[in-house]
Design an enzyme around this catalytic site. Structure first.
Site, PDB file in Angstrom:
ATOM      1  N   TYR A   1       1.012   1.855  -7.368  1.00 18.73           N
ATOM      2  CA  TYR A   1       0.184   1.472  -6.296  1.00 18.73           C
ATOM      3  C   TYR A   1      -1.194   1.875  -6.749  1.00 18.73           C
ATOM      4  CZ  TYR A   1      -3.043   1.608  -2.419  1.00 18.73           C
ATOM      5  OH  TYR A   1      -4.211   1.283  -1.551  1.00 18.73           O
TER       6      TYR A   1
ATOM      7  N   LYS B   1       0.838  -1.128   0.251  1.00 18.43           N
ATOM      8  CA  LYS B   1      -0.023   0.090  -0.098  1.00 18.43           C
ATOM      9  C   LYS B   1       0.640   1.198  -0.113  1.00 18.43           C
ATOM     10  CE  LYS B   1      -0.282   0.262   4.908  1.00 18.43           C
ATOM     11  NZ  LYS B   1      -0.966   0.589   6.157  1.00 18.43           N
TER      12      LYS B   1
ATOM     13  N   ASN C   1      -9.079   8.484   3.755  1.00 17.90           N
ATOM     14  CA  ASN C   1      -7.908   8.414   4.586  1.00 17.90           C
ATOM     15  C   ASN C   1      -8.148   7.591   5.839  1.00 17.90           C
ATOM     16  OD1 ASN C   1      -7.220  10.417   2.348  1.00 17.90           O
ATOM     17  ND2 ASN C   1      -5.334  10.479   3.471  1.00 17.90           N
TER      18      ASN C   1
ATOM     19  N   LYS D   1      -5.222  -0.353  -7.905  1.00 14.84           N
ATOM     20  CA  LYS D   1      -6.303  -0.511  -7.358  1.00 14.84           C
ATOM     21  C   LYS D   1      -7.145  -0.003  -8.618  1.00 14.84           C
ATOM     22  CE  LYS D   1      -5.374  -1.090  -3.293  1.00 14.84           C
ATOM     23  NZ  LYS D   1      -5.947  -2.552  -2.815  1.00 14.84           N
TER      24      LYS D   1
ATOM     25  N   PHE E   1       3.817  19.347   3.682  1.00 17.23           N
ATOM     26  CA  PHE E   1       4.176  19.482   2.324  1.00 17.23           C
ATOM     27  C   PHE E   1       3.583  20.473   1.766  1.00 17.23           C
ATOM     28  CE2 PHE E   1       5.132  14.542   2.978  1.00 17.23           C
ATOM     29  CZ  PHE E   1       6.533  15.051   3.297  1.00 17.23           C
TER      30      PHE E   1
ATOM     31  N   ARG F   1      -7.922  16.778   2.908  1.00 20.19           N
ATOM     32  CA  ARG F   1      -8.174  15.161   2.726  1.00 20.19           C
ATOM     33  C   ARG F   1      -9.318  14.885   3.539  1.00 20.19           C
ATOM     34  NH1 ARG F   1      -5.146  16.091  -0.381  1.00 20.19           N
ATOM     35  NH2 ARG F   1      -3.128  14.966  -1.068  1.00 20.19           N
TER      36      ARG F   1
ATOM     37  N   GLY G   1       2.929  14.610  -6.741  1.00 20.40           N
ATOM     38  CA  GLY G   1       1.770  13.833  -6.952  1.00 20.40           C
ATOM     39  C   GLY G   1       0.810  13.888  -6.043  1.00 20.40           C
ATOM     40  N   ASP G   2       0.953  14.996  -5.040  1.00 20.94           N
ATOM     41  CA  ASP G   2      -0.172  15.312  -4.071  1.00 20.94           C
ATOM     42  C   ASP G   2      -1.277  15.900  -4.858  1.00 20.94           C
ATOM     43  OD1 ASP G   2       0.176  14.251  -1.509  1.00 20.94           O
ATOM     44  OD2 ASP G   2       1.394  15.807  -0.906  1.00 20.94           O
TER      45      ASP G   2
ATOM     46  N   SER H   1      -9.831   2.191  -3.328  1.00 16.75           N
ATOM     47  CA  SER H   1      -9.181   3.603  -2.541  1.00 16.75           C
ATOM     48  C   SER H   1      -9.519   4.928  -3.339  1.00 16.75           C
ATOM     49  CB  SER H   1      -7.796   3.374  -2.626  1.00 16.75           C
ATOM     50  OG  SER H   1      -6.770   4.696  -2.578  1.00 16.75           O
TER      51      SER H   1
HETATM   52  P1  NAD Z   1      -1.704  -3.212   5.705  1.00 19.99           P
HETATM   53  O1  NAD Z   1      -0.423  -3.402   5.113  1.00 19.99           O
HETATM   54  O2  NAD Z   1      -1.742  -2.776   7.255  1.00 19.99           O
HETATM   55  O3  NAD Z   1      -2.232  -4.651   5.731  1.00 19.99           O
HETATM   56  C1  NAD Z   1      -2.227  -5.504   4.423  1.00 19.99           C
HETATM   57  C2  NAD Z   1      -1.884  -7.082   5.185  1.00 19.99           C
HETATM   58  O4  NAD Z   1      -1.905  -8.007   4.025  1.00 19.99           O
HETATM   59  C3  NAD Z   1      -0.776  -6.951   5.888  1.00 19.99           C
HETATM   60  O5  NAD Z   1      -1.010  -7.481   7.168  1.00 19.99           O
HETATM   61  C4  NAD Z   1       0.323  -7.721   5.113  1.00 19.99           C
HETATM   62  O6  NAD Z   1       1.106  -8.649   5.797  1.00 19.99           O
HETATM   63  C5  NAD Z   1      -0.861  -8.507   4.415  1.00 19.99           C
HETATM   64  N1  NAD Z   1      -0.342  -9.189   2.979  1.00 19.99           N
HETATM   65  C6  NAD Z   1       0.209  -8.489   1.850  1.00 19.99           C
HETATM   66  N2  NAD Z   1       0.419  -9.438   0.911  1.00 19.99           N
HETATM   67  C7  NAD Z   1       0.095 -10.402   1.213  1.00 19.99           C
HETATM   68  C8  NAD Z   1       0.208 -11.687   0.547  1.00 19.99           C
HETATM   69  N3  NAD Z   1       0.658 -11.841  -0.753  1.00 19.99           N
HETATM   70  N4  NAD Z   1      -0.194 -12.718   1.159  1.00 19.99           N
HETATM   71  C9  NAD Z   1      -0.586 -12.846   2.652  1.00 19.99           C
HETATM   72  N5  NAD Z   1      -0.539 -11.618   3.094  1.00 19.99           N
HETATM   73  C10 NAD Z   1      -0.187 -10.621   2.532  1.00 19.99           C
HETATM   74  O7  NAD Z   1      -2.557  -2.175   4.928  1.00 19.99           O
HETATM   75  P2  NAD Z   1      -3.947  -1.683   5.372  1.00 19.99           P
HETATM   76  O8  NAD Z   1      -3.573  -0.147   5.506  1.00 19.99           O
HETATM   77  O9  NAD Z   1      -4.695  -2.679   6.274  1.00 19.99           O
HETATM   78  O10 NAD Z   1      -4.591  -1.750   3.940  1.00 19.99           O
HETATM   79  C11 NAD Z   1      -5.575  -2.582   3.648  1.00 19.99           C
HETATM   80  C12 NAD Z   1      -6.096  -2.583   2.170  1.00 19.99           C
HETATM   81  O11 NAD Z   1      -6.801  -1.383   1.866  1.00 19.99           O
HETATM   82  C13 NAD Z   1      -4.915  -2.729   1.039  1.00 19.99           C
HETATM   83  O12 NAD Z   1      -5.518  -3.298   0.031  1.00 19.99           O
HETATM   84  C14 NAD Z   1      -4.880  -1.115   0.721  1.00 19.99           C
HETATM   85  O13 NAD Z   1      -4.574  -0.868  -0.435  1.00 19.99           O
HETATM   86  C15 NAD Z   1      -6.249  -0.664   1.053  1.00 19.99           C
HETATM   87  N6  NAD Z   1      -6.233   1.020   1.253  1.00 19.99           N
HETATM   88  C16 NAD Z   1      -5.687   1.195   2.523  1.00 19.99           C
HETATM   89  C17 NAD Z   1      -5.600   2.592   2.823  1.00 19.99           C
HETATM   90  C18 NAD Z   1      -5.027   3.077   3.918  1.00 19.99           C
HETATM   91  O14 NAD Z   1      -4.567   4.456   3.772  1.00 19.99           O
HETATM   92  N7  NAD Z   1      -4.409   2.540   4.730  1.00 19.99           N
HETATM   93  C19 NAD Z   1      -6.384   3.440   1.896  1.00 19.99           C
HETATM   94  C20 NAD Z   1      -7.221   2.814   0.789  1.00 19.99           C
HETATM   95  C21 NAD Z   1      -7.105   1.327   0.519  1.00 19.99           C
HETATM   96  C1  WQD Z   2      -2.199  13.471   3.662  1.00 23.05           C
HETATM   97  C2  WQD Z   2      -1.706  14.879   3.588  1.00 23.05           C
HETATM   98  C3  WQD Z   2       0.307  15.183   2.461  1.00 23.05           C
HETATM   99  C4  WQD Z   2       2.966  13.243   5.444  1.00 23.05           C
HETATM  100  C5  WQD Z   2      -2.572   8.027   0.686  1.00 23.05           C
HETATM  101  C6  WQD Z   2      -2.328   7.403  -0.425  1.00 23.05           C
HETATM  102  C7  WQD Z   2      -3.706   7.061  -1.131  1.00 23.05           C
HETATM  103  C8  WQD Z   2      -4.638   6.369   0.070  1.00 23.05           C
HETATM  104  C9  WQD Z   2      -4.500   7.267   1.074  1.00 23.05           C
HETATM  105  C10 WQD Z   2      -4.271   4.059  -0.108  1.00 23.05           C
HETATM  106  C11 WQD Z   2      -1.004  15.191   2.214  1.00 23.05           C
HETATM  107  C12 WQD Z   2       0.361  15.714   3.903  1.00 23.05           C
HETATM  108  C13 WQD Z   2       1.652  13.870   4.754  1.00 23.05           C
HETATM  109  C14 WQD Z   2       3.820  14.411   5.983  1.00 23.05           C
HETATM  110  C15 WQD Z   2       2.567  16.238   5.071  1.00 23.05           C
HETATM  111  N1  WQD Z   2      -4.206   5.175   0.461  1.00 23.05           N
HETATM  112  N2  WQD Z   2       1.680  15.362   4.472  1.00 23.05           N
HETATM  113  N3  WQD Z   2       3.648  15.716   5.663  1.00 23.05           N
HETATM  114  O1  WQD Z   2      -1.562  11.324   0.297  1.00 23.05           O
HETATM  115  O2  WQD Z   2      -3.893  11.563   0.734  1.00 23.05           O
HETATM  116  O3  WQD Z   2      -3.087   9.542   0.317  1.00 23.05           O
HETATM  117  O4  WQD Z   2      -3.328   7.492   1.553  1.00 23.05           O
HETATM  118  O5  WQD Z   2      -5.109   3.849  -1.042  1.00 23.05           O
HETATM  119  O6  WQD Z   2      -3.867   6.183  -2.293  1.00 23.05           O
HETATM  120  O7  WQD Z   2      -2.021   8.266  -1.610  1.00 23.05           O
HETATM  121  O8  WQD Z   2      -2.346  10.630   2.325  1.00 23.05           O
HETATM  122  O9  WQD Z   2      -1.293  10.599   4.735  1.00 23.05           O
HETATM  123  O10 WQD Z   2       0.324  10.380   2.764  1.00 23.05           O
HETATM  124  O11 WQD Z   2      -0.981  12.848   3.248  1.00 23.05           O
HETATM  125  O12 WQD Z   2       2.221  17.391   5.123  1.00 23.05           O
HETATM  126  O13 WQD Z   2       5.109  13.948   6.498  1.00 23.05           O
HETATM  127  O14 WQD Z   2      -0.755  15.189   4.539  1.00 23.05           O
HETATM  128  O15 WQD Z   2       0.835  16.137   1.540  1.00 23.05           O
HETATM  129  O16 WQD Z   2      -1.776  16.569   2.068  1.00 23.05           O
HETATM  130  P1  WQD Z   2      -2.627  10.884   0.926  1.00 23.05           P
HETATM  131  P2  WQD Z   2      -1.160  11.044   3.347  1.00 23.05           P
END
Ligand code: NAD
Ligand code: WQD
Length: 337
Positions: A150, A85, A180, A154, A219, A232, A294-295, A125
């Site tokens: 990444y 992720k 987020n 998705k 940032f 966000r 990319g933000d 996401s």
């Molecule tokens: P995370 O990394 O904490 O959890 C993912 C888990 O999957 C981990 O425990 C890892 O060990 C396991 N894993 C990864 N690849 C594996 C594999 N090949 N086999 C078995 N286990 C595996 O991430 P998270 O924050 O809990 O995110 C969960 C999902 O939500 C992800 O698909 C992520 O892309 C999506 N997502 C997360 C966010 C966020 O900000 N956290 C936002 C949007 C979408």
């Molecule tokens: C939030 C804000 C930064 C760190 C990411 C992924 C997105 C989704 C959610 C999975 C932004 C600012 C951050 C720092 C800062 N994940 N920032 N100083 O970028 O919205 O999204 O997580 O699907 O795909 O891109 O989240 O928490 O990185 O940033 O100022 O040290 O905080 O610029 O404005 P983001 P983030």
């Protein structure tokens, strides 16, 4: 009792979802090889659920091992979290991201058909919206090409699911587009475990407050927003977890549904710092730095469709999430002493 396979169930969002599932009477079976989690989370889960889950340590890209799990157990649904992720890391090692996130997804989708699993929930996401024309995005807002490998996993994940559903597949899919997710379980027993220097705002804030980092770099403060910093939609991870329970209970004639999982409210980086100071009683050290490549300037969810159709809404506010994240960070610091 309904059994649910939860890939990545030891991860950040997955572990909170396990707690919600058990509270709602489901029996979760976690498959996770802990590549981005740890036994600490499994211990926390055991305490919170009184051991009412099963853990199977496998790599979901190992199709034989995955299918053996389906041979040995029956499932009423699959929630698929397992993926990499990190946006930044995905630019450095794109193949690892495409391999893990897409092969993992395709293996799980194949299992859905082969083992006649009626319901599939996918972790999508807000990244699929790219840089939208409107700050507030609806599920119908056109998707844009993402900025990172990444993000593409998705975007393509949703495309693969859509293509699979073009033929009449015997299962219902729900894609949840998280905004987020932040915070931790209020018990402090489970939370986010970032590896190395955090990229995301929240773990950076709490690690700075804990003295692990000297200061936070904001940032950019020259964006066209009221205080110049990016906006966000930060949503409590327990609310995100609850959305998965709603998804399991959701029935529809439509075999494929997509929902935004956010609060509907945007918060700027400087507001996050101010709220953190209010809940922690601290004065978080921060510097203003340059923009991060990319933000996106501003994005937040329209949640009317999730509210009305999924029957879900975020119940916790950003300050509660900041308080719970800080509580988790402090417990981590204590256990590392
Ligand atoms: P995370 O990394 O904490 O959890 C993912 C888990 O999957 C981990 O425990 C890892 O060990 C396991 N894993 C990864 N690849 C594996 C594999 N090949 N086999 C078995 N286990 C595996 O991430 P998270 O924050 O809990 O995110 C969960 C999902 O939500 C992800 O698909 C992520 O892309 C999506 N997502 C997360 C966010 C966020 O900000 N956290 C936002 C949007 C979408
Ligand atoms: C939030 C804000 C930064 C760190 C990411 C992924 C997105 C989704 C959610 C999975 C932004 C600012 C951050 C720092 C800062 N994940 N920032 N100083 O970028 O919205 O999204 O997580 O699907 O795909 O891109 O989240 O928490 O990185 O940033 O100022 O040290 O905080 O610029 O404005 P983001 P983030």
């Amino acid at each position: 009792m309904k059994q649910v396979l939860v890939t990545g169930g030891a991860g950040y969002i997955g572990s909170h979802t396990i707690v919600s599932l058990v509270e709602q009477g489901f029996y979760p079976i976690i498959v996770d090889d802990l590549r981005n989690s740890s036994r600490v989370i499994l211990d926390g889960l055991a305490e919170l659920t009184v051991d009412r889950f099963l853990f199977i340590p496998i790599d979901i890209c190992d199709k034989e091992a995955l299918f053996r799990v389906f041979d040995d157990h029956t499932f009423d649904a699959i929630i698929h979290f397992a993926a990499y992720k990190s946006v930044g890391e995905s630019c450095e090692v794109p193949l690892q991201y495409y391999q893990n996130n897409l092969i993992g997804l395709m293996n799980v989708l194949e299992a859905c058909s082969r083992y006649s699993i009626p319901k599939f929930v996918f972790s999508s996401s807000c990244t699929v919206y790219g840089e939208p024309d409107q700050k507030q995005v609806y599920e119908t807002t056109p998707k844009r090409l993402p900025e990172s490998p990444y993000g593409f996993t998705k975007w393509m994940g949703e495309q693969i699911i859509e293509d699979v559903h073009r033929n009449s597949v015997p299962f219902q899919t729900i894609c949840l587009r998280y905004f987020n997710p932040i915070g931790a379980h209020p018990s402090g027993l489970i939370g986010e475990l970032p590896v190395g220097i955090p990229n995301n705002l929240l773990p950076y804030i709490t690690q700075t407050a804990a003295g692990i980092r000297s200061h936070l770099t904001v940032f950019g403060n020259d964006y066209p927003t009221p205080d110049g910093t990016c906006i966000r939609d930060y949503v409590h991870v327990n609310d995100v977890a609850d959305a998965h329970v709603r998804a399991l209970l959701f029935t529809s004639e439509n075999p494929l549904s997509v929902f935004n999982i956010g609060t509907g409210k945007g918060t700027s980086v400087l507001e996050m710092i101010q709220y953190f100071n209010e809940v922690s009683g601290m004065d978080l050290p921060y510097h203003i730095g340059s923009r991060r490549a990319g933000d996106i300037t501003e994005i937040f969810a329209n949640v009317s469709y999730s509210n009305a159709t999924l029957g879900w809404r975020a119940k916790r506010n950003v300050k509660e999430a900041l308080n719970d994240a800080w509580n988790w960070e402090k417990r981590q610091a204590k256990s590392n002493d």
